[in-house]
Design a protein around this motif. Structure first.
Motif, PDB file in Angstrom:
ATOM      1  N   ALA A  17       0.865  -1.189   0.000  1.00  0.00           N
ATOM      2  CA  ALA A  17       0.000   0.000   0.000  1.00  0.00           C
ATOM      3  C   ALA A  17       0.898   1.234   0.000  1.00  0.00           C
ATOM      4  O   ALA A  17       1.801   1.355   0.825  1.00  0.00           O
ATOM      5  CB  ALA A  17      -0.889   0.000   1.233  1.00  0.00           C
ATOM      6  N   ILE A  18       0.648   2.130  -0.966  1.00  0.00           N
ATOM      7  CA  ILE A  18       1.423   3.376  -1.048  1.00  0.00           C
ATOM      8  C   ILE A  18       0.512   4.449  -0.430  1.00  0.00           C
ATOM      9  O   ILE A  18      -0.473   4.864  -1.045  1.00  0.00           O
ATOM     10  CB  ILE A  18       1.750   3.740  -2.522  1.00  0.00           C
ATOM     11  N   VAL A  19       0.840   4.837   0.780  1.00  0.00           N
ATOM     12  CA  VAL A  19      -0.107   5.637   1.573  1.00  0.00           C
ATOM     13  C   VAL A  19       0.531   6.905   2.126  1.00  0.00           C
ATOM     14  O   VAL A  19       1.673   6.877   2.602  1.00  0.00           O
ATOM     15  CB  VAL A  19      -0.599   4.818   2.803  1.00  0.00           C
ATOM     16  N   ASN A  20      -0.196   7.978   2.064  1.00  0.00           N
ATOM     17  CA  ASN A  20       0.057   9.173   2.868  1.00  0.00           C
ATOM     18  C   ASN A  20      -1.196  10.026   2.726  1.00  0.00           C
ATOM     19  O   ASN A  20      -1.634  10.273   1.597  1.00  0.00           O
ATOM     20  CB  ASN A  20       1.295   9.941   2.364  1.00  0.00           C
ATOM     21  N   GLN A  21      -1.777  10.415   3.851  1.00  0.00           N
ATOM     22  CA  GLN A  21      -3.025  11.180   3.756  1.00  0.00           C
ATOM     23  C   GLN A  21      -2.790  12.585   3.239  1.00  0.00           C
ATOM     24  O   GLN A  21      -3.739  13.293   2.911  1.00  0.00           O
ATOM     25  CB  GLN A  21      -3.763  11.204   5.110  1.00  0.00           C
TER      26      GLN A  21
ATOM     27  N   SER B 203     -10.396   8.066  -6.187  1.00  0.00           N
ATOM     28  CA  SER B 203     -11.477   8.448  -7.113  1.00  0.00           C
ATOM     29  C   SER B 203     -11.036   9.521  -8.115  1.00  0.00           C
ATOM     30  O   SER B 203     -11.724   9.764  -9.099  1.00  0.00           O
ATOM     31  CB  SER B 203     -12.693   8.936  -6.329  1.00  0.00           C
ATOM     32  N   GLN B 204      -9.890  10.156  -7.870  1.00  0.00           N
ATOM     33  CA  GLN B 204      -9.372  11.126  -8.855  1.00  0.00           C
ATOM     34  C   GLN B 204      -8.932  10.415 -10.142  1.00  0.00           C
ATOM     35  O   GLN B 204      -8.799  11.029 -11.186  1.00  0.00           O
ATOM     36  CB  GLN B 204      -8.173  11.884  -8.292  1.00  0.00           C
TER      37      GLN B 204
ATOM     38  N   CYS C  80      -3.140   4.869  -2.901  1.00  0.00           N
ATOM     39  CA  CYS C  80      -4.250   5.317  -2.045  1.00  0.00           C
ATOM     40  C   CYS C  80      -4.570   6.789  -2.242  1.00  0.00           C
ATOM     41  O   CYS C  80      -3.716   7.584  -2.608  1.00  0.00           O
ATOM     42  CB  CYS C  80      -3.893   5.091  -0.575  1.00  0.00           C
ATOM     43  N   MET C  81      -5.825   7.118  -1.944  1.00  0.00           N
ATOM     44  CA  MET C  81      -6.235   8.518  -2.005  1.00  0.00           C
ATOM     45  C   MET C  81      -5.707   9.249  -0.771  1.00  0.00           C
ATOM     46  O   MET C  81      -5.387   8.619   0.241  1.00  0.00           O
ATOM     47  CB  MET C  81      -7.755   8.615  -2.075  1.00  0.00           C
ATOM     48  N   PRO C  82      -5.618  10.583  -0.857  1.00  0.00           N
ATOM     49  CA  PRO C  82      -5.070  11.319   0.289  1.00  0.00           C
ATOM     50  C   PRO C  82      -6.090  11.472   1.418  1.00  0.00           C
ATOM     51  O   PRO C  82      -6.706  12.531   1.582  1.00  0.00           O
ATOM     52  CB  PRO C  82      -4.690  12.684  -0.310  1.00  0.00           C
ATOM     53  N   SER C  83      -6.306  10.408   2.162  1.00  0.00           N
ATOM     54  CA  SER C  83      -7.191  10.465   3.328  1.00  0.00           C
ATOM     55  C   SER C  83      -6.854   9.252   4.186  1.00  0.00           C
ATOM     56  O   SER C  83      -6.057   8.395   3.784  1.00  0.00           O
ATOM     57  CB  SER C  83      -8.659  10.389   2.900  1.00  0.00           C
ATOM     58  N   LEU C  84      -7.471   9.168   5.345  1.00  0.00           N
ATOM     59  CA  LEU C  84      -7.341   7.944   6.150  1.00  0.00           C
ATOM     60  C   LEU C  84      -8.732   7.381   6.411  1.00  0.00           C
ATOM     61  O   LEU C  84      -9.013   6.870   7.484  1.00  0.00           O
ATOM     62  CB  LEU C  84      -6.583   8.236   7.456  1.00  0.00           C
ATOM     63  N   LEU C  85      -9.624   7.494   5.422  1.00  0.00           N
ATOM     64  CA  LEU C  85     -10.994   6.985   5.547  1.00  0.00           C
ATOM     65  C   LEU C  85     -11.010   5.492   5.210  1.00  0.00           C
ATOM     66  O   LEU C  85      -9.976   4.833   5.203  1.00  0.00           O
ATOM     67  CB  LEU C  85     -11.936   7.791   4.642  1.00  0.00           C
ATOM     68  N   MET C  86     -12.189   4.970   4.877  1.00  0.00           N
ATOM     69  CA  MET C  86     -12.340   3.522   4.723  1.00  0.00           C
ATOM     70  C   MET C  86     -11.546   2.931   3.545  1.00  0.00           C
ATOM     71  O   MET C  86     -11.113   1.784   3.609  1.00  0.00           O
ATOM     72  CB  MET C  86     -13.825   3.157   4.546  1.00  0.00           C
TER      73      MET C  86
END
Ligand SMILES: Nc1ncnc2c1ncn2[C@@H]1O[C@H](COP(=O)(O)OP(=O)(O)OP(=O)(O)O)[C@@H](O)[C@H]1O
Length: 273
Positions: A9-13, A44-45, A134-140
Protein backbone atom coordinates in the motif's frame (compact mmCIF):
# COMPACT_ATOMS: atom_id res chain seq x y z
CA UNK A 1 1.31 -23.49 -8.02
CA UNK A 2 0.10 -20.08 -6.81
CA UNK A 3 2.77 -17.36 -6.83
CA UNK A 4 3.85 -15.69 -3.60
CA UNK A 5 2.57 -12.18 -4.03
CA UNK A 6 3.61 -9.09 -2.03
CA UNK A 7 0.93 -6.44 -1.71
CA UNK A 8 2.21 -2.92 -1.05
CA UNK A 9 0.00 0.00 0.00
CA UNK A 10 1.42 3.38 -1.05
CA UNK A 11 -0.11 5.64 1.57
CA UNK A 12 0.06 9.17 2.87
CA UNK A 13 -3.03 11.18 3.76
CA UNK A 14 -1.21 14.31 2.60
CA UNK A 15 -1.94 15.17 -1.02
CA UNK A 16 0.60 15.73 -3.77
CA UNK A 17 3.52 13.90 -2.15
CA UNK A 18 4.16 11.61 -5.11
CA UNK A 19 2.02 8.54 -4.29
CA UNK A 20 0.68 8.07 -7.82
CA UNK A 21 3.98 8.91 -9.50
CA UNK A 22 5.81 6.49 -7.24
CA UNK A 23 3.24 3.70 -7.63
CA UNK A 24 3.48 3.87 -11.40
CA UNK A 25 7.25 4.17 -11.68
CA UNK A 26 8.01 1.65 -8.95
CA UNK A 27 5.61 -0.74 -10.68
CA UNK A 28 7.32 -0.13 -14.00
CA UNK A 29 10.77 -0.80 -12.54
CA UNK A 30 9.58 -3.98 -10.81
CA UNK A 31 8.23 -5.02 -14.21
CA UNK A 32 11.61 -4.22 -15.73
CA UNK A 33 13.17 -6.59 -13.17
CA UNK A 34 10.94 -9.33 -14.57
CA UNK A 35 8.26 -9.18 -11.88
CA UNK A 36 4.59 -9.47 -12.74
CA UNK A 37 2.92 -6.35 -11.36
CA UNK A 38 -0.68 -5.31 -10.78
CA UNK A 39 -1.32 -1.64 -9.99
CA UNK A 40 -4.53 -0.78 -8.16
CA UNK A 41 -5.92 2.74 -8.43
CA UNK A 42 -7.73 3.29 -5.13
CA UNK A 43 -8.30 7.00 -5.65
CA UNK A 44 -11.48 8.45 -7.11
CA UNK A 45 -9.37 11.13 -8.86
CA UNK A 46 -8.28 8.32 -11.21
CA UNK A 47 -4.81 9.81 -11.56
CA UNK A 48 -3.05 6.45 -11.72
CA UNK A 49 -5.55 5.37 -14.35
CA UNK A 50 -4.79 8.49 -16.41
CA UNK A 51 -1.05 8.09 -15.79
CA UNK A 52 -1.49 4.59 -17.25
CA UNK A 53 -2.88 6.06 -20.47
CA UNK A 54 -6.67 6.05 -19.97
CA UNK A 55 -7.66 9.54 -21.05
CA UNK A 56 -11.27 9.47 -19.79
CA UNK A 57 -11.52 7.15 -16.77
CA UNK A 58 -15.16 8.13 -16.25
CA UNK A 59 -16.06 6.32 -19.48
CA UNK A 60 -14.68 2.98 -18.26
CA UNK A 61 -17.37 0.31 -17.93
CA UNK A 62 -15.63 -1.69 -15.21
CA UNK A 63 -13.36 -0.36 -12.51
CA UNK A 64 -12.31 -1.16 -8.96
CA UNK A 65 -15.62 0.47 -7.91
CA UNK A 66 -17.56 -2.17 -9.86
CA UNK A 67 -15.68 -4.88 -8.00
CA UNK A 68 -16.08 -3.28 -4.58
CA UNK A 69 -19.80 -2.61 -5.06
CA UNK A 70 -20.38 -6.19 -6.22
CA UNK A 71 -18.43 -7.49 -3.28
CA UNK A 72 -20.35 -5.29 -0.78
CA UNK A 73 -23.65 -6.62 -2.19
CA UNK A 74 -22.35 -10.18 -2.23
CA UNK A 75 -22.54 -10.51 -6.01
CA UNK A 76 -20.17 -12.58 -8.13
CA UNK A 77 -17.07 -10.74 -9.35
CA UNK A 78 -16.49 -10.41 -13.11
CA UNK A 79 -13.61 -12.30 -14.71
CA UNK A 80 -10.23 -10.57 -14.38
CA UNK A 81 -10.03 -10.04 -18.16
CA UNK A 82 -13.12 -7.85 -18.04
CA UNK A 83 -11.58 -5.34 -15.64
CA UNK A 84 -7.79 -5.45 -15.76
CA UNK A 85 -6.03 -3.25 -18.32
CA UNK A 86 -2.61 -4.14 -19.66
CA UNK A 87 0.45 -1.98 -20.31
CA UNK A 88 3.81 -3.20 -21.48
CA UNK A 89 5.28 -3.85 -18.02
CA UNK A 90 2.33 -3.51 -15.63
CA UNK A 91 -1.36 -4.36 -15.36
CA UNK A 92 -3.91 -2.00 -13.86
CA UNK A 93 -7.16 -2.20 -11.92
CA UNK A 94 -8.48 1.22 -12.92
CA UNK A 95 -10.60 3.72 -11.01
CA UNK A 96 -12.79 6.72 -11.60
CA UNK A 97 -15.09 9.12 -9.79
CA UNK A 98 -17.53 6.30 -8.90
CA UNK A 99 -15.11 5.28 -6.16
CA UNK A 100 -16.37 8.19 -4.06
CA UNK A 101 -19.76 6.36 -3.85
CA UNK A 102 -17.96 3.23 -2.65
CA UNK A 103 -16.47 5.18 0.25
CA UNK A 104 -20.09 5.91 1.30
CA UNK A 105 -21.30 2.33 0.68
CA UNK A 106 -18.49 1.03 2.86
CA UNK A 107 -19.75 2.86 5.94
CA UNK A 108 -22.59 0.36 6.43
CA UNK A 109 -21.04 -2.69 4.76
CA UNK A 110 -20.42 -5.88 6.71
CA UNK A 111 -16.70 -6.62 7.18
CA UNK A 112 -16.17 -3.21 5.65
CA UNK A 113 -12.38 -3.15 6.19
CA UNK A 114 -11.90 -6.35 4.20
CA UNK A 115 -13.75 -5.67 0.95
CA UNK A 116 -10.60 -4.90 -1.07
CA UNK A 117 -8.69 -7.77 0.52
CA UNK A 118 -11.39 -10.22 -0.59
CA UNK A 119 -11.17 -8.96 -4.16
CA UNK A 120 -7.38 -9.01 -4.29
CA UNK A 121 -7.21 -12.49 -2.83
CA UNK A 122 -9.08 -13.54 -5.96
CA UNK A 123 -7.36 -11.23 -8.46
CA UNK A 124 -3.72 -11.27 -7.34
CA UNK A 125 -2.94 -14.95 -7.92
CA UNK A 126 -0.86 -14.39 -11.09
CA UNK A 127 1.22 -11.51 -9.73
CA UNK A 128 4.49 -11.06 -7.84
CA UNK A 129 3.57 -7.57 -6.65
CA UNK A 130 0.35 -5.65 -6.17
CA UNK A 131 0.82 -1.91 -5.62
CA UNK A 132 -2.14 0.06 -4.26
CA UNK A 133 -2.18 3.80 -4.88
CA UNK A 134 -4.25 5.32 -2.04
CA UNK A 135 -6.23 8.52 -2.01
CA UNK A 136 -5.07 11.32 0.29
CA UNK A 137 -7.19 10.47 3.33
CA UNK A 138 -7.34 7.94 6.15
CA UNK A 139 -10.99 6.99 5.55
CA UNK A 140 -12.34 3.52 4.72
CA UNK A 141 -10.64 3.10 1.33
CA UNK A 142 -7.08 3.55 2.61
CA UNK A 143 -8.00 1.36 5.61
CA UNK A 144 -9.07 -1.30 3.07
CA UNK A 145 -5.64 -0.93 1.45
CA UNK A 146 -3.92 -1.37 4.82
CA UNK A 147 -6.05 -4.43 5.53
CA UNK A 148 -5.06 -5.99 2.20
CA UNK A 149 -1.35 -5.11 2.31
CA UNK A 150 1.74 -6.94 3.48
CA UNK A 151 3.80 -3.77 3.42
CA UNK A 152 3.26 -0.01 3.60
CA UNK A 153 5.44 2.43 1.69
CA UNK A 154 5.04 6.06 2.75
CA UNK A 155 6.07 8.66 0.18
CA UNK A 156 7.01 11.87 1.95
CA UNK A 157 7.89 15.16 0.31
CA UNK A 158 10.35 16.99 2.57
CA UNK A 159 8.05 19.86 3.45
CA UNK A 160 7.22 21.63 6.68
CA UNK A 161 4.10 19.66 7.75
CA UNK A 162 5.42 16.26 6.68
CA UNK A 163 6.39 14.99 10.14
CA UNK A 164 2.99 15.68 11.71
CA UNK A 165 1.32 13.77 8.88
CA UNK A 166 3.57 10.72 9.27
CA UNK A 167 2.85 10.59 13.00
CA UNK A 168 -0.93 10.50 12.30
CA UNK A 169 -0.42 7.76 9.72
CA UNK A 170 1.63 5.68 12.19
CA UNK A 171 -1.19 5.92 14.71
CA UNK A 172 -3.65 4.65 12.08
CA UNK A 173 -1.31 1.75 11.22
CA UNK A 174 -0.98 0.95 14.93
CA UNK A 175 -4.78 0.86 15.23
CA UNK A 176 -5.07 -1.40 12.17
CA UNK A 177 -2.71 -3.85 13.87
CA UNK A 178 -4.17 -3.53 17.36
CA UNK A 179 -7.74 -4.04 16.19
CA UNK A 180 -6.69 -7.19 14.33
CA UNK A 181 -7.60 -5.69 10.96
CA UNK A 182 -4.14 -6.73 9.79
CA UNK A 183 -1.76 -7.89 12.49
CA UNK A 184 0.95 -8.85 10.01
CA UNK A 185 1.18 -5.43 8.38
CA UNK A 186 4.77 -4.20 8.13
CA UNK A 187 5.92 -0.64 7.54
CA UNK A 188 8.35 -1.05 4.65
CA UNK A 189 9.62 2.48 5.01
CA UNK A 190 9.53 6.16 4.25
CA UNK A 191 10.27 7.09 0.66
CA UNK A 192 11.55 10.64 0.34
CA UNK A 193 10.17 12.17 -2.86
CA UNK A 194 10.57 15.54 -4.56
CA UNK A 195 14.10 15.58 -3.19
CA UNK A 196 16.40 18.56 -3.83
CA UNK A 197 19.44 18.01 -1.60
CA UNK A 198 20.94 21.36 -2.67
CA UNK A 199 18.07 23.17 -0.94
CA UNK A 200 18.78 23.99 2.71
CA UNK A 201 15.08 23.48 3.62
CA UNK A 202 15.06 19.99 2.04
CA UNK A 203 18.21 18.98 3.90
CA UNK A 204 16.74 20.30 7.16
CA UNK A 205 13.52 18.31 6.65
CA UNK A 206 15.49 15.19 5.77
CA UNK A 207 17.44 15.56 9.04
CA UNK A 208 14.22 16.06 11.01
CA UNK A 209 12.67 12.94 9.41
CA UNK A 210 15.79 10.91 10.25
CA UNK A 211 15.88 12.26 13.84
CA UNK A 212 12.19 11.67 14.53
CA UNK A 213 11.66 8.37 12.68
CA UNK A 214 15.08 7.02 11.68
CA UNK A 215 15.38 4.72 14.70
CA UNK A 216 11.85 3.31 14.40
CA UNK A 217 11.32 3.13 10.67
CA UNK A 218 13.41 2.32 7.66
CA UNK A 219 14.03 5.28 5.36
CA UNK A 220 14.74 4.00 1.86
CA UNK A 221 18.22 4.81 0.56
CA UNK A 222 16.65 5.62 -2.79
CA UNK A 223 15.29 9.15 -2.82
CA UNK A 224 13.24 10.45 -5.72
CA UNK A 225 14.69 13.71 -7.08
CA UNK A 226 12.43 16.66 -7.73
CA UNK A 227 12.64 17.11 -11.50
CA UNK A 228 10.21 18.85 -13.84
CA UNK A 229 10.65 15.97 -16.30
CA UNK A 230 9.10 13.57 -13.77
CA UNK A 231 5.92 15.64 -13.90
CA UNK A 232 6.21 15.83 -17.72
CA UNK A 233 6.37 12.02 -17.93
CA UNK A 234 3.19 11.81 -15.85
CA UNK A 235 1.35 14.24 -18.13
CA UNK A 236 2.38 12.15 -21.14
CA UNK A 237 1.19 8.92 -19.44
CA UNK A 238 4.74 7.58 -19.53
CA UNK A 239 7.01 6.13 -16.90
CA UNK A 240 10.17 8.13 -16.30
CA UNK A 241 12.11 5.33 -17.98
CA UNK A 242 9.93 5.49 -21.09
CA UNK A 243 10.39 9.24 -21.36
CA UNK A 244 14.13 8.83 -20.87
CA UNK A 245 14.26 6.21 -23.62
CA UNK A 246 12.28 8.44 -25.99
CA UNK A 247 14.78 11.28 -25.66
CA UNK A 248 17.49 11.27 -28.27
CA UNK A 249 19.65 14.17 -27.10
CA UNK A 250 22.14 13.56 -24.27
CA UNK A 251 21.13 16.72 -22.39
CA UNK A 252 17.46 15.61 -22.41
CA UNK A 253 18.34 12.14 -21.18
CA UNK A 254 20.40 13.70 -18.38
CA UNK A 255 17.39 15.75 -17.29
CA UNK A 256 15.52 12.62 -16.14
CA UNK A 257 18.09 9.84 -15.67
CA UNK A 258 18.40 10.44 -11.90
CA UNK A 259 14.67 9.72 -11.45
CA UNK A 260 14.96 6.51 -13.52
CA UNK A 261 17.92 5.40 -11.39
CA UNK A 262 16.09 6.27 -8.15
CA UNK A 263 12.99 4.21 -9.00
CA UNK A 264 15.17 1.38 -10.29
CA UNK A 265 17.18 1.26 -7.07
CA UNK A 266 13.97 1.45 -4.99
CA UNK A 267 12.59 -1.56 -6.90
CA UNK A 268 15.84 -3.42 -6.18
CA UNK A 269 15.68 -2.47 -2.47
CA UNK A 270 12.17 -3.94 -2.33
CA UNK A 271 13.01 -7.12 -4.21
CA UNK A 272 16.11 -7.77 -2.12
CA UNK A 273 14.31 -7.37 1.23
N1 LIG B 1 9.85 13.65 -8.22
C1 LIG B 1 9.03 14.59 -8.70
N2 LIG B 1 9.52 15.72 -9.25
C2 LIG B 1 8.70 16.67 -9.74
N3 LIG B 1 7.35 16.59 -9.75
C3 LIG B 1 6.81 15.50 -9.20
C4 LIG B 1 7.61 14.44 -8.65
N4 LIG B 1 6.78 13.47 -8.20
C5 LIG B 1 5.54 13.91 -8.44
N5 LIG B 1 5.55 15.10 -9.05
C6 LIG B 1 4.38 15.91 -9.46
O1 LIG B 1 3.69 16.34 -8.28
C7 LIG B 1 2.28 16.27 -8.48
C8 LIG B 1 1.68 15.34 -7.43
O2 LIG B 1 2.22 14.05 -7.63
P1 LIG B 1 1.34 12.76 -7.40
O3 LIG B 1 0.05 12.87 -8.12
O4 LIG B 1 2.19 11.59 -7.70
O5 LIG B 1 1.07 12.89 -5.85
P2 LIG B 1 -0.05 12.14 -4.97
O6 LIG B 1 0.51 12.03 -3.61
O7 LIG B 1 -0.45 10.88 -5.64
O8 LIG B 1 -1.25 13.15 -5.05
P3 LIG B 1 -2.75 12.93 -4.50
O9 LIG B 1 -2.61 12.92 -3.02
O10 LIG B 1 -3.51 14.09 -5.03
O11 LIG B 1 -3.23 11.60 -5.01
C9 LIG B 1 2.05 15.79 -9.90
O12 LIG B 1 1.88 16.90 -10.74
C10 LIG B 1 3.36 15.07 -10.24
O13 LIG B 1 3.65 15.08 -11.63
Amino acid sequence: MEKKCTTIAIVNQKGGVGKTTSTYNLGWELGKLGKKVLLVDLDSQGNLTMQSGVQRPDELRMTISTLMTKSIYDEELPAKEEVILHKELVDLLPSNIELSNVEIQLVNATMREFVLKGILDEYKTDYDYVLIDCMPSLLMLPINALAAADLVVIPVAPEFWAVKGIEALFNTIKTVKKKHINRKLVIGGILITKYTPKLKSTKEMENIIMDVFGERIHVYDSKIPSLSKVADAGKLSLSVRELHDKFTIKREKESIIKAVEAYESLAKELVEN
